[in-house]
Design a protein around this motif. Sequence first.
Motif, mmCIF file in Angstrom:
data_model
loop_
_atom_site.group_PDB
_atom_site.id
_atom_site.type_symbol
_atom_site.label_atom_id
_atom_site.label_comp_id
_atom_site.label_asym_id
_atom_site.label_seq_id
_atom_site.Cartn_x
_atom_site.Cartn_y
_atom_site.Cartn_z
ATOM 1 N N TYR A 88 1.964 7.386 3.226
ATOM 2 C CA TYR A 88 1.924 6.439 2.115
ATOM 3 C C TYR A 88 2.632 5.147 2.523
ATOM 4 C CZ TYR A 88 0.102 9.953 -1.060
ATOM 5 O OH TYR A 88 -0.702 10.885 -1.678
ATOM 6 N N TYR A 89 1.945 4.044 2.288
ATOM 7 C CA TYR A 89 2.464 2.724 2.617
ATOM 8 C C TYR A 89 2.611 1.896 1.356
ATOM 9 C CZ TYR A 89 0.817 3.855 7.339
ATOM 10 O OH TYR A 89 0.591 4.453 8.559
ATOM 11 N N GLN A 107 5.556 9.882 5.183
ATOM 12 C CA GLN A 107 4.614 11.003 5.192
ATOM 13 C C GLN A 107 4.833 11.915 3.989
ATOM 14 O OE1 GLN A 107 2.113 12.038 7.648
ATOM 15 N NE2 GLN A 107 1.617 13.483 5.999
ATOM 16 N N VAL A 108 3.748 12.227 3.306
ATOM 17 C CA VAL A 108 3.770 13.235 2.238
ATOM 18 C C VAL A 108 2.832 14.356 2.657
ATOM 19 C CG1 VAL A 108 3.223 13.737 -0.166
ATOM 20 C CG2 VAL A 108 4.307 11.558 0.445
ATOM 21 N N THR A 109 3.354 15.548 2.710
ATOM 22 C CA THR A 109 2.559 16.712 3.096
ATOM 23 C C THR A 109 2.588 17.720 1.960
ATOM 24 O OG1 THR A 109 3.120 16.378 5.427
ATOM 25 C CG2 THR A 109 2.253 18.536 4.794
ATOM 26 N N VAL A 110 1.404 18.025 1.447
ATOM 27 C CA VAL A 110 1.278 18.992 0.360
ATOM 28 C C VAL A 110 0.739 20.289 0.942
ATOM 29 C CG1 VAL A 110 0.320 19.463 -1.912
ATOM 30 C CG2 VAL A 110 0.838 17.104 -1.232
ATOM 31 N N PHE A 130 -0.712 2.327 -0.791
ATOM 32 C CA PHE A 130 -1.914 2.786 -0.139
ATOM 33 C C PHE A 130 -1.563 4.071 0.614
ATOM 34 C CE2 PHE A 130 -4.885 -0.810 -0.482
ATOM 35 C CZ PHE A 130 -4.037 -1.796 -0.959
ATOM 36 N N ARG A 131 -2.570 4.815 0.975
ATOM 37 C CA ARG A 131 -2.312 6.015 1.760
ATOM 38 C C ARG A 131 -3.400 6.186 2.808
ATOM 39 N NH1 ARG A 131 -3.403 10.710 -2.847
ATOM 40 N NH2 ARG A 131 -5.686 10.466 -2.955
ATOM 41 N N GLN A 132 -3.012 6.858 3.870
ATOM 42 C CA GLN A 132 -3.953 7.099 4.949
ATOM 43 C C GLN A 132 -3.798 8.531 5.426
ATOM 44 O OE1 GLN A 132 -3.719 4.277 8.183
ATOM 45 N NE2 GLN A 132 -5.796 4.774 8.842
ATOM 46 N N ALA A 133 -4.839 9.305 5.205
ATOM 47 C CA ALA A 133 -4.875 10.673 5.704
ATOM 48 C C ALA A 133 -5.379 10.659 7.148
ATOM 49 C CB ALA A 133 -5.783 11.515 4.832
#
Length: 125
Positions: free
Chosen positions: A93-94, A120-123, A36-39
Amino acid sequence: VQLQACGGGAVQAGGSRRLSCSASGRQFINYTVAWFRQAAGKEREFVSAVKYGVGTTYYSDSVKGRFTISRDNDKKTVYLQMNSLQLEDTAVYYCAAASFLHDDYYSVKRYYNFWGQGTQVTVAS
């Protein structure tokens, strides 16, 4: 089961990143594992899942064709290969796990009772 997610970091748009979710405990093969992901400022959303046993995979529409989930039961690890990353993929991202999860619920976070700490993924453009 305890989960540990890693592999996050900064990446340029169009680039790739691979996340890993390592599990401890027994009977890992019996768990459906999801990402899952959380912005920032948004709800946590489903990204992808791999079913227990046979390893059927599921993807949200937003990542289908760009992300690939896989599992290595011997290593008790699930991977999320992320390609063609976009700015909107920026999030924490979890990984999460649930034993013998019914197919109808793979994208529903309340059915997952084990969660990793997030990575954390930062694009960037």
